[in-house]
Design a protein around this motif. Structure first.
Motif, PDB file in Angstrom:
ATOM      1  N   THR A 152       7.587  14.432   6.481  1.00  0.00           N
ATOM      2  CA  THR A 152       7.035  13.329   5.823  1.00  0.00           C
ATOM      3  C   THR A 152       7.558  12.193   6.453  1.00  0.00           C
ATOM      4  O   THR A 152       6.650  10.752   6.929  1.00  0.00           O
ATOM      5  CB  THR A 152       7.902  12.588   4.302  1.00  0.00           C
ATOM      6  OG1 THR A 152       8.500  14.015   3.018  1.00  0.00           O
ATOM      7  CG2 THR A 152       7.777  12.176   3.877  1.00  0.00           C
ATOM      8  N   LEU A 164      11.040  19.331   4.893  1.00  0.00           N
ATOM      9  CA  LEU A 164      10.071  18.784   4.258  1.00  0.00           C
ATOM     10  C   LEU A 164      10.767  16.747   4.736  1.00  0.00           C
ATOM     11  O   LEU A 164       9.445  16.040   5.207  1.00  0.00           O
ATOM     12  CB  LEU A 164      10.576  18.808   2.771  1.00  0.00           C
ATOM     13  CG  LEU A 164      10.038  17.977   2.131  1.00  0.00           C
ATOM     14  CD1 LEU A 164       8.351  18.896   1.870  1.00  0.00           C
ATOM     15  CD2 LEU A 164      10.337  18.756   0.502  1.00  0.00           C
ATOM     16  N   TYR A 205       5.182  11.498   9.147  1.00  0.00           N
ATOM     17  CA  TYR A 205       3.866  11.173   8.703  1.00  0.00           C
ATOM     18  C   TYR A 205       4.371   9.332   8.825  1.00  0.00           C
ATOM     19  O   TYR A 205       3.109   8.885   8.916  1.00  0.00           O
ATOM     20  CB  TYR A 205       2.835  11.704   7.456  1.00  0.00           C
ATOM     21  CG  TYR A 205       2.182  11.158   6.458  1.00  0.00           C
ATOM     22  CD1 TYR A 205       2.383  10.159   5.683  1.00  0.00           C
ATOM     23  CD2 TYR A 205       0.883  10.976   7.547  1.00  0.00           C
ATOM     24  CE1 TYR A 205       2.087   9.407   5.204  1.00  0.00           C
ATOM     25  CE2 TYR A 205       0.172  10.674   6.512  1.00  0.00           C
ATOM     26  CZ  TYR A 205      -0.075  10.208   5.673  1.00  0.00           C
ATOM     27  OH  TYR A 205      -0.768   9.386   4.421  1.00  0.00           O
ATOM     28  N   LEU A 206       4.694   8.890   7.980  1.00  0.00           N
ATOM     29  CA  LEU A 206       5.681   7.515   7.563  1.00  0.00           C
ATOM     30  C   LEU A 206       5.012   6.523   9.000  1.00  0.00           C
ATOM     31  O   LEU A 206       4.519   6.261   9.165  1.00  0.00           O
ATOM     32  CB  LEU A 206       6.503   7.534   7.028  1.00  0.00           C
ATOM     33  CG  LEU A 206       5.957   7.709   5.558  1.00  0.00           C
ATOM     34  CD1 LEU A 206       7.365   7.525   4.985  1.00  0.00           C
ATOM     35  CD2 LEU A 206       5.183   6.832   4.378  1.00  0.00           C
ATOM     36  N   LYS A 229       0.739  -0.723   0.026  1.00  0.00           N
ATOM     37  CA  LYS A 229      -0.339  -0.217   0.132  1.00  0.00           C
ATOM     38  C   LYS A 229       1.117   0.831  -0.028  1.00  0.00           C
ATOM     39  O   LYS A 229       1.870   1.178   0.708  1.00  0.00           O
ATOM     40  CB  LYS A 229      -0.199   0.276   1.500  1.00  0.00           C
ATOM     41  CG  LYS A 229      -0.531  -0.725   2.408  1.00  0.00           C
ATOM     42  CD  LYS A 229      -1.627  -0.763   3.095  1.00  0.00           C
ATOM     43  CE  LYS A 229      -1.029  -1.469   4.658  1.00  0.00           C
ATOM     44  NZ  LYS A 229      -0.075  -2.728   5.314  1.00  0.00           N
ATOM     45  N   ALA A 243       0.442   5.208   0.859  1.00  0.00           N
ATOM     46  CA  ALA A 243      -0.390   6.244   0.615  1.00  0.00           C
ATOM     47  C   ALA A 243      -0.322   7.589   0.157  1.00  0.00           C
ATOM     48  O   ALA A 243       1.136   7.664  -0.822  1.00  0.00           O
ATOM     49  CB  ALA A 243      -0.084   6.993   2.286  1.00  0.00           C
ATOM     50  N   PHE A 253       0.463  10.939  -0.414  1.00  0.00           N
ATOM     51  CA  PHE A 253       1.282  11.909  -0.062  1.00  0.00           C
ATOM     52  C   PHE A 253       2.506  11.873   0.180  1.00  0.00           C
ATOM     53  O   PHE A 253       3.136  12.037  -0.469  1.00  0.00           O
ATOM     54  CB  PHE A 253       1.079  12.137   1.802  1.00  0.00           C
ATOM     55  CG  PHE A 253       2.019  13.075   2.579  1.00  0.00           C
ATOM     56  CD1 PHE A 253       2.752  12.398   3.248  1.00  0.00           C
ATOM     57  CD2 PHE A 253       1.766  14.232   2.067  1.00  0.00           C
ATOM     58  CE1 PHE A 253       3.416  13.653   4.071  1.00  0.00           C
ATOM     59  CE2 PHE A 253       2.548  15.401   3.013  1.00  0.00           C
ATOM     60  CZ  PHE A 253       3.787  14.862   3.568  1.00  0.00           C
ATOM     61  N   PRO A 254       3.269  10.325   0.842  1.00  0.00           N
ATOM     62  CA  PRO A 254       4.863  10.618   0.541  1.00  0.00           C
ATOM     63  C   PRO A 254       5.277  10.117  -0.866  1.00  0.00           C
ATOM     64  O   PRO A 254       5.816  10.777  -1.437  1.00  0.00           O
ATOM     65  CB  PRO A 254       4.861   8.909   0.876  1.00  0.00           C
ATOM     66  CG  PRO A 254       3.694   8.429   2.044  1.00  0.00           C
ATOM     67  CD  PRO A 254       2.673   9.287   1.261  1.00  0.00           C
ATOM     68  N   LEU A 283      10.918  15.518  -5.129  1.00  0.00           N
ATOM     69  CA  LEU A 283      12.027  15.057  -4.330  1.00  0.00           C
ATOM     70  C   LEU A 283      12.714  14.623  -5.678  1.00  0.00           C
ATOM     71  O   LEU A 283      14.194  14.873  -4.968  1.00  0.00           O
ATOM     72  CB  LEU A 283      11.876  15.378  -3.017  1.00  0.00           C
ATOM     73  CG  LEU A 283      12.963  15.372  -2.102  1.00  0.00           C
ATOM     74  CD1 LEU A 283      12.615  16.851  -2.301  1.00  0.00           C
ATOM     75  CD2 LEU A 283      12.912  14.316  -0.481  1.00  0.00           C
ATOM     76  N   VAL A 323      15.053  16.505  -7.924  1.00  0.00           N
ATOM     77  CA  VAL A 323      16.073  17.376  -6.571  1.00  0.00           C
ATOM     78  C   VAL A 323      17.361  16.671  -6.629  1.00  0.00           C
ATOM     79  O   VAL A 323      18.588  16.855  -6.072  1.00  0.00           O
ATOM     80  CB  VAL A 323      15.657  18.488  -5.282  1.00  0.00           C
ATOM     81  CG1 VAL A 323      16.672  18.534  -4.319  1.00  0.00           C
ATOM     82  CG2 VAL A 323      14.576  19.226  -5.402  1.00  0.00           C
ATOM     83  N   LEU A 337      14.195  22.067   3.649  1.00  0.00           N
ATOM     84  CA  LEU A 337      14.427  20.674   2.989  1.00  0.00           C
ATOM     85  C   LEU A 337      14.348  19.849   4.037  1.00  0.00           C
ATOM     86  O   LEU A 337      14.280  18.492   4.107  1.00  0.00           O
ATOM     87  CB  LEU A 337      16.017  20.615   2.097  1.00  0.00           C
ATOM     88  CG  LEU A 337      15.309  20.879   0.975  1.00  0.00           C
ATOM     89  CD1 LEU A 337      16.855  20.308   0.138  1.00  0.00           C
ATOM     90  CD2 LEU A 337      14.548  19.553  -0.152  1.00  0.00           C
ATOM     91  N   LEU A 389       5.069  13.354  -2.794  1.00  0.00           N
ATOM     92  CA  LEU A 389       6.092  14.879  -1.777  1.00  0.00           C
ATOM     93  C   LEU A 389       7.247  13.484  -2.456  1.00  0.00           C
ATOM     94  O   LEU A 389       8.361  14.346  -2.684  1.00  0.00           O
ATOM     95  CB  LEU A 389       6.511  14.273  -0.250  1.00  0.00           C
ATOM     96  CG  LEU A 389       7.301  14.434   0.176  1.00  0.00           C
ATOM     97  CD1 LEU A 389       6.956  16.166   0.104  1.00  0.00           C
ATOM     98  CD2 LEU A 389       7.636  14.263   1.085  1.00  0.00           C
TER      99      LEU A 389
END
Lengths: 314, 94
Positions: free
Chosen positions: B79, B75, B82-83, A177, A179, A181-182, A189, A192, B72, A185
Motif C-alpha cells: 500500500t 500488505l 503504491y501511494l 482525491k 484512490a 485501492f487504498p 484493515l 484488524v 501484514l 484496503l
C-alpha cells in the motif's frame, strides 16, 4: 559466544541511537531530519526491548515512530525553507556545555538507579504487593494503582494539548482525491486494527499492553480512516465527551474514595482489578480521540465543514 | 539440529537480501527504482528472516504468528509503495 554477540548488538544499537539523534538535530533539510527522528524512535523501541521493558517498547513504537512521525510530517508541510541560523559563538558554546553537563548528570543518575539498594527497594515495593493490586502485570500496577496520580496528570496534559490545538492550531487538510485501492484496503484493515487494540487493552492486566498502547494504535486507525476520505462517524459532542472521559473516570474513582473517608484514589483489593479495567477503557477512548484530533488539527467543526463540502462536490 | 542449521541459513539469506536492498536504496538513481528495492526488502528479506526465526524456535504457534506478521507487512508495504509511486507520478507529470 551468545553473550559477546548480544554485547555487540547492544553497542551497535547504542551507537546508532546516538548517531541518529545527532543527525536529527543537525540536518538542515527538514524532511531528512524528520526521517532520522522516526528511525530514532524505532531504534529506541529496540533498545527498550533489550532493557526488558516491552511496555515501553510498544508505546515508543506506536507513539514515537508512528503518531509523532505523522504529526511532524504534517507540521513540516507548512514550513517554508527555514532561514539558516548559525547563532553566536557564545550561544553555541553555552548550549553545548549545558547539553554535556545534562548528559553527565543523567548518566550518573541512571548508574545510581541501577545500584543494588535502589533496585531491591523497587522490586519489594512492586512485587510484594502485586497480588493486592488487582493486576498481575507490574507495569500496569505501577501506572494505574501505585502511581495513578501521574497517569491522571498525563491524561490531563494530553487533554490540555488537544484544547490548545483546537483553539490555535492550523487545519491539516484531508485529501480530496481518494484512490479506490487504498480505500478498500484500509477499510479491510480497520477491523484488524480495532481487534488488536482491544486485545492490547484487555491483555494489559497480565502482559505488556494497556491503555496508552491500545489508544495510540486505535488513533492510528482513526487517522487512516479520515486520511482516505471517509467521514468521521460521530458528532462533535461525542468527540468532546470522549476527550474528557479518561480524566472524568479517574476523578470519579479518586473522589469516591475521598467520600468514603480514605485518601484520594484508594483502591480496595477485591474490586481493584475491575476498577482498573474500567479506568483503562475510559483512558483508551480518551487517548484515541486526543491523538486523532491532534493528528488532524484544527477545530472539529472544520473537519465536518470540509467533509460536507466534499460530499456536495462529489 | 538440521532445523537449527536451516534456520541460521535462512537468517543469513535474509541479512544478505537486506544488505542488497539497502545498497540499492542508496545507490539507485530513480525514486521509482528505490521503491522497487524497498518492496523487495519487505518481500524477500523479511520473509527469510521470519522463516529463519520460526525454524530456530521450532514452534507451530510462533510460525503461524510470524506468517501473519509477514502477510501484514507485505500488505502495508504494498500500500505505501503504491501511494508513494502515485504521488511521485503526479509530481513528475502534472
Amino acid at each position: 559466544m551468545i553473550a559477546e554477540a548480544t554485547l555487540i548488538v547492544d553497542l551497535m544499537l547504542g551507537a546508532l541511537a546516538c548517531a541518529l539523534g545527532l543527525l536529527s538535530v543537525g540536518l538542515s533539510n527538514l524532511k531528512q531530519a524528520i526521517a532520522m527522528f522516526i528511525a530514532l524512535g524505532l531504534i529506541l523501541a529496540l533498545i527498550w526491548l533489550r532493557l526488558a521493558a516491552p511496555d515501553l517498547a510498544l508505546a515508543e513504537a506506536a507513539l514515537g515512530s508512528g503518531v509523532l512521525g505523522g504529526l511532524l510530517i504534517m507540521a513540516s508541510r507548512g514550513i517554508k525553507k527555514p532561514a539558516p541560523d548559525h547563532g553566536s559563538h557564545l550561544k553555541n558554546i553555552a548550549a553545548t556545555s549545558l547539553s554535556l553537563l545534562l548528559a553527565m548528570v543523567m548518566g550518573y543518575a541512571s548508574l545510581e538507579l541501577l545500584s543494588t539498594d535502589n533496585r531491591q527497594l523497587a522490586e519489594v515495593l512492586t512485587f510484594e504487593y502485586l497480588a493486592d493490586s488487582g493486576v498481575t502485570n507490574p507495569v500496569t500496577a505501577v501506572l494505574l494503582n501505585y502511581r495513578a496520580y501521574d497517569t491522571l496528570l498525563e491524561l490531563t496534559v494530553v487533554l490540555a494539548a488537544c484544547i490548545s490545538v483546537f483553539i490555535a492550531g492550523p487545519q491539516f487538510l484531508l485529501t480530496d482525491k481518494t484512490a479506490p485501492f487504498p480505500q478498500r484496503l484500509i477499510k479491510a484493515l480497520l477491523p484488524v486494527i480495532a481487534l488488536f487494540a482491544c486485545y492490547l487493552l484487555w491483555i494489559g492486566a497480565k502482559e505488556p499492553g494497556g491503555a496508552f498502547q491500545a489508544g495510540s494504535l486505535l488513533a492510528g486507525g482513526v487517522a487512516l480512516f479520515m486520511l482516505i476520505g471517509l467521514r468521521y462517524p460521530l458528532s462533535v459532542r461525542s468527540l468532546r465527551w470522549s476527550l474528557g472521559l479518561g480524566v472524568l473516570a479517574f476523578l470519579v474513582v479518586g473522589l469516591s474514595s475521598l467520600l468514603s473517608g480514605q485518601p484520594f484514589f484508594t483502591l480496595e483489593s477485591e474490586t481493584a482489578g475491575l476498577v482498573i479495567l474500567l479506568i483503562e477503557i475510559a483512558a483508551t477512548i480518551s487517548v484515541t480521540a486526543a491523538l486523532a484530533a491532534l493528528f488532524l488539527g484544527g477545530h472539529p467543526q472544520r473537519w465536518y465543514a470540509h467533509a460536507s463540502k466534499k460530499e456536495e462536490s462529489s | 539440529m538440521i532445523l537449527s542449521i536451516l534456520g541460521f541459513v535462512m537468517l543469513a539469506l535474509g541479512l544478505t537480501f537486506f544488505l542488497m536492498g539497502s545498497y540499492g536504496l542508496l545507490r539507485l538513481k530513480d525514486n521509482f527504482s528505490r521503491l522497487h528495492a524497498l518492496s523487495k526488502i519487505d518481500n524477500l528479506a523479511l520473509g527469510f528472516t521470519l522463516l529463519g526465526t520460526g525454524l530456530l524456535h521450532q514452534s507451530w504457534l510462533l510460525g503461524l504468528q510470524l506468517l501473519v506478521i509477514w502477510l501484514l507487512c507485505l500488505l502495508a508495504s504494498a500500500t505505501s509503495a503504491y501511494l508513494l509511486a502515485s504521488r511521485l507520478a503526479e509530481e513528475q507529470s502534472p
